[in-house]
Design an enzyme around this catalytic site. Structure first.
Site, short mmCIF file in Angstrom:
data_model
loop_
_atom_site.label_atom_id
_atom_site.label_comp_id
_atom_site.label_asym_id
_atom_site.label_seq_id
_atom_site.Cartn_x
_atom_site.Cartn_y
_atom_site.Cartn_z
CG HIS A 18 -1.94 -1.03 1.32
ND1 HIS A 18 -2.09 -1.85 2.42
CD2 HIS A 18 -2.88 -1.42 0.44
CE1 HIS A 18 -3.10 -2.68 2.20
NE2 HIS A 18 -3.59 -2.45 1.01
CE LYS A 42 -10.58 -8.01 1.00
NZ LYS A 42 -9.57 -6.96 0.74
NE ARG A 91 -2.29 -7.52 -4.88
CZ ARG A 91 -3.06 -7.89 -3.89
NH1 ARG A 91 -2.54 -8.10 -2.71
NH2 ARG A 91 -4.35 -8.09 -4.07
CB SER A 129 -4.18 -6.95 4.22
OG SER A 129 -3.82 -5.66 3.82
#
Ligand code: PNS
Length: 161
Positions: A18, A42, A91, A129
């Site tokens: 991040h 989530k 990514r 994360s």
């Protein structure tokens, strides 16, 4: 005109990936508003105040940043803060479908806000994360992947178990 981007996410917790995106984003935008928003897919591990605290500590030496949270729609938040763009990190190819869907939905909701994708540095391509929390939970050394405050926080949590 001041160019402002919203950098939204769960930040549960903030990682070096991040921070890499924020630093790259600051070469394109005058200001970046880092915003914790709700991702209904989530279950958060850290509370919003904890995540804000970790972001603040990790970004304390970086200027032209604001850190906040909101409970609503991302595009509404962007309008409220006079931002022109949403910044997201990309990514691997596996990110693409989700990011593509979200960017097109946000465009449908508000055509004036553009989504800008930046590639993370190669060193962070495999991190997230979630995977960092999983590695930390089972005793893995994640020191090089997160800011020092996050490392200490995760270490203290799992040390007690
Ligand atoms: O870090 P994440 O979990 O991939 O971030 C996803 C997030 C929080 C940016 C996304 O879920 C979001 O924008 N939530 C707010 C509600 C919203 O506006 N959703 C977009 C419409 S698809």
């Amino acid at each position: 005109m001041q160019r402002t981007a919203i950098y939204p996410g769960s930040f549960d917790p903030v990682t070096n990936g991040h921070l890499d995106i924020i630093k790259r984003g600051l070469t394109l935008f005058d200001k970046i508003i880092v915003t914790i928003l709700e991702n209904p897919e989530k279950n958060a591990f850290f509370t919003v105040p904890e995540r804000i605290e970790l972001l603040e500590a990790s970004l304390k030496n970086i200027g032209n940043i604001e850190i906040t949270s909101d409970g609503g729609l991302l595009v509404d938040f962007a309008v409220k803060h006079k931002a022109q763009a949403i910044l997201r990190g990309m990514r691997a190819v596996s990110d693409f479908e989700y990011e593509f869907q979200m960017a097109l939905m946000n465009r449908k909701l508000n055509r004036d806000i553009q989504t800008v994708f930046l590639m993370t540095g190669l060193r962070w391509i495999f991190t997230s994360s979630s995977i960092i929390k999983e590695a930390a939970q089972f005793g893995g050394n994640i020191k090089s992947m997160v800011p020092p405050v996050v490392f200490e926080k995760l270490k203290n949590i799992y040390k007690k178990e």
